[in-house]
Design a protein around this motif. Structure first.
Motif, mmCIF file in Angstrom:
data_model
loop_
_atom_site.group_PDB
_atom_site.id
_atom_site.type_symbol
_atom_site.label_atom_id
_atom_site.label_comp_id
_atom_site.label_asym_id
_atom_site.label_seq_id
_atom_site.Cartn_x
_atom_site.Cartn_y
_atom_site.Cartn_z
ATOM 1 N N THR A 15 -22.037 -48.557 0.161
ATOM 2 C CA THR A 15 -22.313 -47.520 1.145
ATOM 3 C C THR A 15 -21.299 -47.638 2.269
ATOM 4 O O THR A 15 -20.841 -48.734 2.602
ATOM 5 C CB THR A 15 -23.737 -47.651 1.723
ATOM 6 O OG1 THR A 15 -23.891 -48.965 2.250
ATOM 7 C CG2 THR A 15 -24.769 -47.426 0.636
ATOM 8 N N ALA A 52 -30.328 -40.719 4.187
ATOM 9 C CA ALA A 52 -29.114 -41.078 3.436
ATOM 10 C C ALA A 52 -27.927 -41.270 4.372
ATOM 11 O O ALA A 52 -27.137 -42.202 4.205
ATOM 12 C CB ALA A 52 -28.808 -40.005 2.395
ATOM 13 N N GLU A 55 -28.108 -44.631 5.944
ATOM 14 C CA GLU A 55 -27.747 -45.687 4.997
ATOM 15 C C GLU A 55 -26.233 -45.748 4.779
ATOM 16 O O GLU A 55 -25.679 -46.826 4.547
ATOM 17 C CB GLU A 55 -28.451 -45.469 3.662
ATOM 18 C CG GLU A 55 -29.946 -45.719 3.707
ATOM 19 C CD GLU A 55 -30.604 -45.529 2.360
ATOM 20 O OE1 GLU A 55 -31.826 -45.757 2.269
ATOM 21 O OE2 GLU A 55 -29.915 -45.149 1.396
ATOM 22 N N LEU A 56 -25.598 -44.596 4.850
ATOM 23 C CA LEU A 56 -24.150 -44.536 4.658
ATOM 24 C C LEU A 56 -23.376 -44.925 5.926
ATOM 25 O O LEU A 56 -22.151 -44.944 5.922
ATOM 26 C CB LEU A 56 -23.734 -43.133 4.212
ATOM 27 C CG LEU A 56 -24.301 -42.669 2.866
ATOM 28 C CD1 LEU A 56 -23.902 -41.233 2.581
ATOM 29 C CD2 LEU A 56 -23.835 -43.581 1.747
ATOM 30 N N TYR A 272 -32.422 -36.583 0.199
ATOM 31 C CA TYR A 272 -31.802 -37.907 0.138
ATOM 32 C C TYR A 272 -30.782 -37.969 -1.004
ATOM 33 O O TYR A 272 -29.626 -38.410 -0.811
ATOM 34 C CB TYR A 272 -32.895 -38.958 -0.068
ATOM 35 C CG TYR A 272 -32.379 -40.363 -0.256
ATOM 36 C CD1 TYR A 272 -31.982 -41.129 0.836
ATOM 37 C CD2 TYR A 272 -32.282 -40.920 -1.528
ATOM 38 C CE1 TYR A 272 -31.505 -42.421 0.671
ATOM 39 C CE2 TYR A 272 -31.798 -42.206 -1.705
ATOM 40 C CZ TYR A 272 -31.412 -42.954 -0.611
ATOM 41 O OH TYR A 272 -30.920 -44.227 -0.781
ATOM 42 N N ARG A 276 -26.436 -38.246 -0.950
ATOM 43 C CA ARG A 276 -25.684 -39.321 -1.617
ATOM 44 C C ARG A 276 -24.751 -38.744 -2.687
ATOM 45 O O ARG A 276 -23.656 -39.256 -2.901
ATOM 46 C CB ARG A 276 -26.638 -40.361 -2.209
ATOM 47 C CG ARG A 276 -27.354 -41.189 -1.134
ATOM 48 C CD ARG A 276 -28.124 -42.348 -1.729
ATOM 49 N NE ARG A 276 -27.261 -43.334 -2.355
ATOM 50 C CZ ARG A 276 -26.669 -44.347 -1.733
ATOM 51 N NH1 ARG A 276 -26.838 -44.507 -0.423
ATOM 52 N NH2 ARG A 276 -25.916 -45.201 -2.388
ATOM 53 N N PHE A 281 -21.740 -40.766 -4.355
ATOM 54 C CA PHE A 281 -22.429 -41.918 -4.921
ATOM 55 C C PHE A 281 -23.229 -41.564 -6.179
ATOM 56 O O PHE A 281 -23.607 -42.455 -6.932
ATOM 57 C CB PHE A 281 -23.342 -42.553 -3.871
ATOM 58 C CG PHE A 281 -22.569 -43.167 -2.744
ATOM 59 C CD1 PHE A 281 -22.088 -44.460 -2.832
ATOM 60 C CD2 PHE A 281 -22.276 -42.434 -1.607
ATOM 61 C CE1 PHE A 281 -21.350 -45.016 -1.809
ATOM 62 C CE2 PHE A 281 -21.544 -42.985 -0.573
ATOM 63 C CZ PHE A 281 -21.075 -44.279 -0.671
ATOM 64 N N TYR A 282 -23.499 -40.298 -6.376
ATOM 65 C CA TYR A 282 -24.100 -39.812 -7.622
ATOM 66 C C TYR A 282 -23.252 -38.663 -8.131
ATOM 67 O O TYR A 282 -22.475 -38.061 -7.394
ATOM 68 C CB TYR A 282 -25.537 -39.325 -7.405
ATOM 69 C CG TYR A 282 -26.499 -40.388 -6.936
ATOM 70 C CD1 TYR A 282 -26.548 -41.635 -7.549
ATOM 71 C CD2 TYR A 282 -27.376 -40.138 -5.872
ATOM 72 C CE1 TYR A 282 -27.430 -42.610 -7.113
ATOM 73 C CE2 TYR A 282 -28.262 -41.108 -5.433
ATOM 74 C CZ TYR A 282 -28.279 -42.344 -6.047
ATOM 75 O OH TYR A 282 -29.152 -43.302 -5.608
#
Length: 416
Positions: A15, A52, A55-56, A272, A276, A281-282
């Motif tokens: 992240t 999110a 978190e990033l 969320y 991401r 990230f996905y």
């Protein structure tokens, strides 16, 4: 000669902890500005997105919002994600609006068709539904002192009935003792009572501008994250000279005033996951897979197969509010396909599949049009399997069923 580079530092979960820009030897932290669209109860999607972003490690220096975007924006300026989650998690209809004692709601969705008569009566009799409970709820959760002392700037959009135009104001233009009134003015959805400020009547800001990113642009802010709630057809954005990150979802988020717990929970997760995915990230078109897993599937299958498999997953109504590994995605899809084929075998005679197939071969698609999508998918797979085995061809304008055709062709790659 100007040398410019961008570096990102990651933690063990990959992240973003800090993104820095190096230009002519000078280092600066790369901050964002955030704009939030209106959308009523769909706004919980933005809270999932905010989780999110935290978190990033993404920082922002200003937030603008319309309607529920203004409410969520105030929480983001306050910097208390947990309080926002607590409010949304326990949200009930009676905390948002005051309804007649004999309202008799049939669901948690205020905009349900069966409530239309009650809403119309409130509009005619009282000028709209009373939303004062929401005012007092926000007073409990939003701390004015934190809003006005925050280093993060705040702006909102409402709509002036008198001027028939948007009114966009920054925190410095909002008197502290009128802050919640301005929030309510931005959030006065059609059917709810309008808000009066300084002898002016204000309605929901979405009437004029449901995604007020131009407020950020006019302040010279160029690195903008937009968390959208609008239908896809309303999303085109002129992003000239902006570094624009657009977070939005292809799945319908439900009604504007739908407080069904299952819908709220799903939309929070989608916000969320979409965030991401937007930041890399996905991957996936309609579903969420780790980037490495998705690339593995793209490399394993022929071109165009993965979009078809995702389309098949949509037709089988596979859950979209979760992350799948490559193995889980294929296993779940194969299970759905197997169950659908079993049901098709049972229903085949009842629907006169042979007659439909014969009609399709003759170019008649009328009966095919009215079939449920999963049954239509099984039938087209049967046709395609026959072509694959016998090499026969037929002339059918399958472009009328482009998505189903794409899914059927892709599913044949899962056959043993």
């Amino acid at each position: 000669m100007c040398k410019h580079a961008v570096f990102s530092r990651y933690n063990r979960d990959y992240t973003i902890v800090l993104r820095i820009q190096v230009s002519n030897g000078r280092i600066a932290v790369d901050k964002y500005a955030v704009t939030l669209a209106g959308g009523g109860s769909k706004g919980i999607y933005q809270i999932g997105a905010w989780k999110a972003l935290k978190e990033l490690g993404i920082e922002y220096e200003a937030v603008t919002g319309t309607s529920i975007g203004a409410i969520n924006g105030a929480f983001m300026v306050q910097g208390d994600l947990q309080k926002a989650k607590d409010m949304w998690k326990n949200l009930r209809m009676d905390q948002c609006v005051r309804l007649p004692e004999n309202a008799g709601l049939v669901s948690d969705n205020l905009m349900d068709r069966q409530h239309a008569g009650m809403i119309l009566k409130e509009v005619i009799t009282h000028g709209g539904i009373d939303q004062s409970p929401l005012y007092y709820l926000l007073v409990q959760y939003i701390d004015i002192s934190l809003i006005y002392s925050s280093s993060i700037d705040f702006g909102l959009c409402t709509y002036s009935l008198r001027n028939r135009s948007s009114l966009k104001v920054w925190r410095s233009d909002i008197p502290r003792d009128h802050f919640f009134s301005y929030i309510m003015a931005s959030s006065a959805l059609p059917g709810l009572r309008s808000v009066k400020l300084d002898n002016h009547v204000y309605l929901d800001g979405g009437i004029g501008d449901n995604l007020p990113f131009d407020m950020l642009r006019k302040r010279g802010l160029r690195n903008i994250i937009a968390i959208d709630l609008r239908p896809a057809k309303n999303r085109p954005i002129a992003t000239d000279r902006l570094r624009f990150t657009h977070i939005c979802n292809s799945l319908e988020l439900g009604g504007t005033l739908d407080l069904s717990p299952a819908v709220l929970s799903r939309n929070y997760e989608l916000g969320y996951l979409d965030t991401r995915k937007t930041f890399g990230f996905y991957d996936g078109i309609h579903y969420y897979l780790p980037v490495g897993d998705y690339r593995h599937l793209l490399a394993f299958f022929d071109d165009g197969v993965m979009p078809g498999l995702e389309q098949a997953a949509l037709l089988y109504e596979m859950r979209r509010d979760r992350v799948y590994t490559a193995e889980e995605f294929l296993r779940t899809l194969s299970w759905c396909r197997e169950k659908a084929q079993e049901q098709y075998a049972v229903e085949r005679k009842k629907i006169d599949a042979d007659g439909i197939i014969a009609a399709v071969r003759n170019g008649s698609l009328q009966r095919l049009k009215h079939m449920p999508s999963d049954v239509r998918l099984s039938l087209l797979m049967e046709l395609m399997s026959e072509v694959k085995k016998n090499g026969s061809k037929w002339s059918i304008p399958l472009s009328l069923f482009r998505d189903v055709d794409l899914a059927a062709g892709a599913l044949l790659h899962l056959e043993p």
